[in-house]
Enzyme design. Structure first.
Site, PDB file in Angstrom:
ATOM      1  N   SER A  10       0.843  -1.200   0.000  1.00  0.00           N
ATOM      2  CA  SER A  10       0.000   0.000   0.000  1.00  0.00           C
ATOM      3  C   SER A  10       0.875   1.245   0.000  1.00  0.00           C
ATOM      4  O   SER A  10       1.649   1.464   0.938  1.00  0.00           O
ATOM      5  CB  SER A  10      -0.898   0.024   1.234  1.00  0.00           C
ATOM      6  OG  SER A  10      -1.433   1.340   1.385  1.00  0.00           O
ATOM      7  N   HIS A  35      -1.196  -1.259  -4.327  1.00  0.00           N
ATOM      8  CA  HIS A  35      -2.450  -1.002  -3.603  1.00  0.00           C
ATOM      9  C   HIS A  35      -2.555   0.494  -3.300  1.00  0.00           C
ATOM     10  O   HIS A  35      -1.653   1.083  -2.688  1.00  0.00           O
ATOM     11  CB  HIS A  35      -2.452  -1.820  -2.309  1.00  0.00           C
ATOM     12  CG  HIS A  35      -3.728  -1.776  -1.533  1.00  0.00           C
ATOM     13  ND1 HIS A  35      -4.820  -2.575  -1.825  1.00  0.00           N
ATOM     14  CD2 HIS A  35      -4.096  -1.026  -0.467  1.00  0.00           C
ATOM     15  CE1 HIS A  35      -5.797  -2.323  -0.954  1.00  0.00           C
ATOM     16  NE2 HIS A  35      -5.389  -1.380  -0.123  1.00  0.00           N
ATOM     17  N   ASP A  37      -4.790   3.366  -1.498  1.00  0.00           N
ATOM     18  CA  ASP A  37      -5.843   3.610  -0.514  1.00  0.00           C
ATOM     19  C   ASP A  37      -6.422   5.003  -0.701  1.00  0.00           C
ATOM     20  O   ASP A  37      -5.747   6.005  -0.465  1.00  0.00           O
ATOM     21  CB  ASP A  37      -5.265   3.470   0.895  1.00  0.00           C
ATOM     22  CG  ASP A  37      -5.055   2.012   1.271  1.00  0.00           C
ATOM     23  OD1 ASP A  37      -6.025   1.233   1.150  1.00  0.00           O
ATOM     24  OD2 ASP A  37      -3.936   1.656   1.666  1.00  0.00           O
ATOM     25  N   MET A  39      -9.073   7.708   0.495  1.00  0.00           N
ATOM     26  CA  MET A  39      -9.875   8.053   1.677  1.00  0.00           C
ATOM     27  C   MET A  39     -10.401   9.473   1.550  1.00  0.00           C
ATOM     28  O   MET A  39      -9.714  10.345   1.024  1.00  0.00           O
ATOM     29  CB  MET A  39      -9.008   7.952   2.938  1.00  0.00           C
ATOM     30  CG  MET A  39      -8.322   6.601   3.091  1.00  0.00           C
ATOM     31  SD  MET A  39      -7.426   6.500   4.645  1.00  0.00           S
ATOM     32  CE  MET A  39      -6.629   4.897   4.453  1.00  0.00           C
ATOM     33  N   HIS A  68      -8.406   0.793  -3.662  1.00  0.00           N
ATOM     34  CA  HIS A  68      -9.309   0.518  -2.538  1.00  0.00           C
ATOM     35  C   HIS A  68     -10.007   1.823  -2.161  1.00  0.00           C
ATOM     36  O   HIS A  68      -9.401   2.725  -1.583  1.00  0.00           O
ATOM     37  CB  HIS A  68      -8.441  -0.032  -1.378  1.00  0.00           C
ATOM     38  CG  HIS A  68      -9.189  -0.316  -0.114  1.00  0.00           C
ATOM     39  ND1 HIS A  68      -8.550  -0.557   1.079  1.00  0.00           N
ATOM     40  CD2 HIS A  68     -10.524  -0.401   0.148  1.00  0.00           C
ATOM     41  CE1 HIS A  68      -9.449  -0.774   2.019  1.00  0.00           C
ATOM     42  NE2 HIS A  68     -10.645  -0.684   1.482  1.00  0.00           N
ATOM     43  N   MET A  70     -12.278   4.036  -0.067  1.00  0.00           N
ATOM     44  CA  MET A  70     -12.913   4.215   1.246  1.00  0.00           C
ATOM     45  C   MET A  70     -13.573   5.580   1.213  1.00  0.00           C
ATOM     46  O   MET A  70     -13.127   6.543   1.854  1.00  0.00           O
ATOM     47  CB  MET A  70     -11.847   4.105   2.355  1.00  0.00           C
ATOM     48  CG  MET A  70     -11.349   2.672   2.543  1.00  0.00           C
ATOM     49  SD  MET A  70      -9.760   2.569   3.384  1.00  0.00           S
ATOM     50  CE  MET A  70      -8.656   2.808   1.992  1.00  0.00           C
ATOM     51  N   MET A 139     -10.973  -6.686   5.789  1.00  0.00           N
ATOM     52  CA  MET A 139     -10.218  -5.667   6.536  1.00  0.00           C
ATOM     53  C   MET A 139      -9.838  -6.250   7.894  1.00  0.00           C
ATOM     54  O   MET A 139     -10.704  -6.676   8.662  1.00  0.00           O
ATOM     55  CB  MET A 139     -11.066  -4.408   6.738  1.00  0.00           C
ATOM     56  CG  MET A 139     -11.331  -3.587   5.488  1.00  0.00           C
ATOM     57  SD  MET A 139      -9.866  -3.029   4.595  1.00  0.00           S
ATOM     58  CE  MET A 139      -9.008  -2.050   5.842  1.00  0.00           C
ATOM     59  N   GLY A 144      -8.736   3.508   7.554  1.00  0.00           N
ATOM     60  CA  GLY A 144      -8.472   4.926   7.810  1.00  0.00           C
ATOM     61  C   GLY A 144      -6.997   5.254   7.950  1.00  0.00           C
ATOM     62  O   GLY A 144      -6.566   6.324   7.542  1.00  0.00           O
ATOM     63  N   PHE A 145      -6.239   4.313   8.504  1.00  0.00           N
ATOM     64  CA  PHE A 145      -4.833   4.621   8.767  1.00  0.00           C
ATOM     65  C   PHE A 145      -3.963   3.390   8.581  1.00  0.00           C
ATOM     66  O   PHE A 145      -4.411   2.265   8.841  1.00  0.00           O
ATOM     67  CB  PHE A 145      -4.654   5.131  10.203  1.00  0.00           C
ATOM     68  CG  PHE A 145      -5.478   6.353  10.484  1.00  0.00           C
ATOM     69  CD1 PHE A 145      -5.025   7.611  10.124  1.00  0.00           C
ATOM     70  CD2 PHE A 145      -6.732   6.239  11.076  1.00  0.00           C
ATOM     71  CE1 PHE A 145      -5.806   8.744  10.343  1.00  0.00           C
ATOM     72  CE2 PHE A 145      -7.522   7.362  11.304  1.00  0.00           C
ATOM     73  CZ  PHE A 145      -7.052   8.619  10.945  1.00  0.00           C
ATOM     74  N   GLY A 146      -2.729   3.629   8.177  1.00  0.00           N
ATOM     75  CA  GLY A 146      -1.739   2.567   8.170  1.00  0.00           C
ATOM     76  C   GLY A 146      -1.188   2.385   9.575  1.00  0.00           C
ATOM     77  O   GLY A 146      -1.469   3.179  10.483  1.00  0.00           O
ATOM     78  N   GLY A 147      -0.436   1.328   9.766  1.00  0.00           N
ATOM     79  CA  GLY A 147       0.289   1.141  11.027  1.00  0.00           C
ATOM     80  C   GLY A 147      -0.536   0.674  12.211  1.00  0.00           C
ATOM     81  O   GLY A 147      -0.074   0.756  13.344  1.00  0.00           O
ATOM     82  N   ASP A 181      -6.198  -6.934   4.409  1.00  0.00           N
ATOM     83  CA  ASP A 181      -5.610  -5.586   4.449  1.00  0.00           C
ATOM     84  C   ASP A 181      -5.607  -5.067   5.877  1.00  0.00           C
ATOM     85  O   ASP A 181      -6.664  -4.913   6.492  1.00  0.00           O
ATOM     86  CB  ASP A 181      -6.461  -4.670   3.551  1.00  0.00           C
ATOM     87  CG  ASP A 181      -5.904  -3.265   3.405  1.00  0.00           C
ATOM     88  OD1 ASP A 181      -4.862  -2.944   3.999  1.00  0.00           O
ATOM     89  OD2 ASP A 181      -6.550  -2.471   2.670  1.00  0.00           O
ATOM     90  N   GLY A 182      -4.402  -4.785   6.386  1.00  0.00           N
ATOM     91  CA  GLY A 182      -4.270  -4.139   7.689  1.00  0.00           C
ATOM     92  C   GLY A 182      -3.458  -4.951   8.671  1.00  0.00           C
ATOM     93  O   GLY A 182      -3.788  -6.109   8.970  1.00  0.00           O
ATOM     94  N   GLY A 183      -2.359  -4.364   9.145  1.00  0.00           N
ATOM     95  CA  GLY A 183      -1.565  -5.015  10.180  1.00  0.00           C
ATOM     96  C   GLY A 183      -0.828  -6.259   9.716  1.00  0.00           C
ATOM     97  O   GLY A 183      -0.519  -7.135  10.530  1.00  0.00           O
ATOM     98  N   GLY A 203       1.271  -2.172   4.064  1.00  0.00           N
ATOM     99  CA  GLY A 203       1.738  -0.788   3.998  1.00  0.00           C
ATOM    100  C   GLY A 203       3.048  -0.659   4.747  1.00  0.00           C
ATOM    101  O   GLY A 203       4.137  -0.659   4.165  1.00  0.00           O
TER     102      GLY A 203
HETATM  103  C1  DX5 Z   1      -6.219   1.000   5.950  1.00  0.00           C
HETATM  104  C2  DX5 Z   1      -5.742   0.751   4.533  1.00  0.00           C
HETATM  105  C3  DX5 Z   1      -4.599  -0.183   4.467  1.00  0.00           C
HETATM  106  C4  DX5 Z   1      -3.389   0.283   5.191  1.00  0.00           C
HETATM  107  C5  DX5 Z   1      -2.528  -0.889   5.530  1.00  0.00           C
HETATM  108  O1  DX5 Z   1      -7.340   1.806   5.896  1.00  0.00           O
HETATM  109  O2  DX5 Z   1      -6.776   0.209   3.749  1.00  0.00           O
HETATM  110  O3  DX5 Z   1      -4.278  -0.519   3.126  1.00  0.00           O
HETATM  111  O4  DX5 Z   1      -2.657   1.221   4.498  1.00  0.00           O
HETATM  112  O5  DX5 Z   1      -1.445  -0.432   6.266  1.00  0.00           O
HETATM  113  P1  DX5 Z   1      -0.628  -1.342   7.264  1.00  0.00           P
HETATM  114  O6  DX5 Z   1      -0.062  -2.479   6.440  1.00  0.00           O
HETATM  115  O7  DX5 Z   1       0.421  -0.421   7.764  1.00  0.00           O
HETATM  116  O8  DX5 Z   1      -1.564  -1.821   8.318  1.00  0.00           O
HETATM  117 ZN    ZN Z   2      -6.336  -0.688   1.652  1.00  0.00          ZN
END
Ligand code: DX5
Ligand code: ZN
Length: 224
Positions: A10, A35, A37, A39, A68, A70, A139, A144-147, A181-183, A203
């Protein structure tokens, strides 16, 4: 049947001041999908990028652009993302009242259609839609956020969707990719693969340490 692993880094975790170079670097490092994102500060509490950026990045990679969305509403923007060069467009059923119509719209533009489900949405929400999608995205964080940290309830959903998808495509030439997707990191990658995921979005883990590390980051995520 579960497919060979594909990685979808991402670009939310890339250096936004040099996105073109970042996309080239992650492509050369072995990304399967790019990917993106998107938003809107309304469906999710963050604002990222729009179709103009997707269009500008398109020249930097031939890989599959996995967009993706959102955002809410969705329908007024689908054509702009398709036209900008998205290959897959994934939407959330939570984002609008007529998700089936949105999926039809995406496919009518010649693009692959994905459906994403939030941590609070049951897998049953996609049952009526499986005939009309090319990808299902689970999900494993709230969007909403990475990390953020991986929500382990996603594993059961992945397993449940693996079974549903296998049932639907059995005996047909169809393929529906199961994405998460996520974590995602080295540990959770192993768990989601075991549960049945095909495509892993990453990401933070994909872009950690800058371009010199990308190939190694992706290699670690692939290794099981
Ligand atoms: C969250 C995004 C993800 C996110 C993943 O809303 O859809 O794609 O960037 O980031 P990581 O891999 O850091 O959790
Ligand atoms: Zn995503």
């Amino acid at each position: 049947m579960q497919q060979p692993i594909r990685l979808a880094p991402s670009i939310l975790s890339a250096d936004f001041a040099q996105l073109g170079a970042e996309v080239r670097a992650i492509d050369e490092a072995g990304a399967d999908y790019i990917h993106v994102d998107v938003m809107d500060g309304h469906f999710v509490p963050n604002i990222t990028i729009g179709p103009a950026v997707v269009r500008a990045l398109r020249a930097h990679s031939q890989k599959i652009f996995d967009v993706h969305l959102m955002i809410s509403p969705i329908d007024p923007y689908v054509a702009a993302f398709a036209d900008a060069g998205a290959d897959i467009i994934t939407v959330h059923p939570e984002a609008g009242p007529h998700v089936h119509r949105t999926l039809q719209l995406i496919r009518s533009l010649g693009k692959k259609a994905g459906i994403a489900i939030n941590p609070g949405t049951p897998v049953e929400a996609v049952d009526p839609l499986l005939a009309d999608v090319d990808l299902v995205l689970v999900m494993s964080v709230n969007p909403g956020f990475g990390g953020q940290s991986f929500i382990s309830g996603a594993l059961e959903k992945i397993a449940a969707l693996r079974a549903r998808i296998d049932r639907i495509v059995a005996g047909t030439p169809r393929r529906i990719d199961l994405q998460v997707d996520g974590g995602i990191n080295q540990q959770t990658a192993r768990l989601v693969r075991k549960a049945g995921a095909d495509v892993l979005v990453a990401g933070t883990a994909g872009f950690a340490g800058g371009p010199a590390n990308y190939a190694e980051n992706l290699r670690r995520l692939r290794e099981l």
